[in-house]
Design a protein around this motif. Sequence first.
Motif: not given
Length: 322
Positions: A92-95, A195-202, A239-243, A261-263
Motif C-alpha cells: 500500500a505504501t509503494v502504491r 525492501q528495494l521497492k520500499l526504499a525507492e518509494a520512501l 528517515c526512521v524506515c530508511l535507517l 533514487a536520488g536519496g
Amino acid sequence: MEQAGRSEARSVALAALVNACLHNHSVQKATLAAGGLAFALATLSLEGKDRVLHVPPLVAARSAGLLARLSPLPEALEAMARPGVVDRIIQATVRSSTLGGDLYTNATRAKRVDDAADDLAAAAETEAAATSAANAAERENLVRVLGSILRSKPPVHTAACDDARRLGSPAPSSNVPGVTTTNDGKDKIVTTARQLKLAEALISFLPPAREDGTEGVTTTSVSLRPKWLAPPAVTGNVCVCLLHLLNGEGSGHIATQIVDAGGIPRLISLFANSGGEGGALSARTNAAICLAKLARDPMHKQMIADLRGMEMLVQVGAGLPV
C-alpha cells in the motif's frame, strides 16, 4: 448511487472509529478484537479496478488512520509485523508513491472563490484538493505505521517462528481476528525485493533538492528551500524506515537503491531545511544519521561531500556516527 451511499457510510463509520481509538486502549482493544485491523488491511490491499470502484480516497485514508491508531497496541503491532501482513502494508505504501511526491501543495492550496456557486472549474479544483488531502493522509499514516513496525525489530514473533521451524512445526499464526499470516520458512519481515521497492518509494516522499539551472543540484542550491515540503511526520518516519532498511550499512543493495533514487541530495536538502523543535528537529536528526550511515561507503561519502553534506554533518557535532 447505492455504492456511493455505502462508501459514505463506511467513511463516516471509520472516522468515528479512528477518533474513538485516540488515546483509548479499551476502544483500541475492542476494535482489534472485532476485526478492525483485518478490515483496514483488506481495504488497503485492494488494487486496480477493485480499488477504484470500492475504495474512495477518504476511505483509504481513514483505513490507514485506523492502522495507525491501533499500532500502539503490542498485539496489533506484532500482528502487523508478521510475514504476509507487513508485505500488504508495504504494498500500500509503494502504491502511494505512484501518486507522486507532492500531495501536500495540492492538498493545502487555497480553494478558488467564485461568484457562481455551480462553477464546474471551482468544483473540480475543490474535489482535486480533497483527493490530494486524503491521499496525503493515507501516506502519512502508512509511513507512521511502517516506522512503528520497523522500530519494533526484531519482531516479537521471530524467536518463536525460528524455534518452530527448527522443530519442523508450522510457525505460530496471528491471534488477531481476521488477520492471517504466511508460514513459509523463507519469509522475513520484509523480503529483499520489497525492501528495494520500499526504499525507492520512501525516497520519493522526500522533497527533491532544488536545482541550479542546467547544472542540476549544486552545493548552493541543495540548501535552498525545496519547491514543496512534506510534513515532519512524514519525513521523520521516512528517515526512521530508511535507517532500519540500511541496518547500519552504507553499501549493499538497499544503500545503492537509496542513492540511485536520488536519496543523497534529498536527504541533504531535508537536513538543511529542517530544524526548530519537535518533529522537524527529529526529521533533521534522522536525515543526518541516514547520511552518516551512507557515508560509510567511500563512493557514497564522496557524493555527500560533493554537496557539502559531510561539512554539514561535521557542523552538527560529534554525536553522529559519521
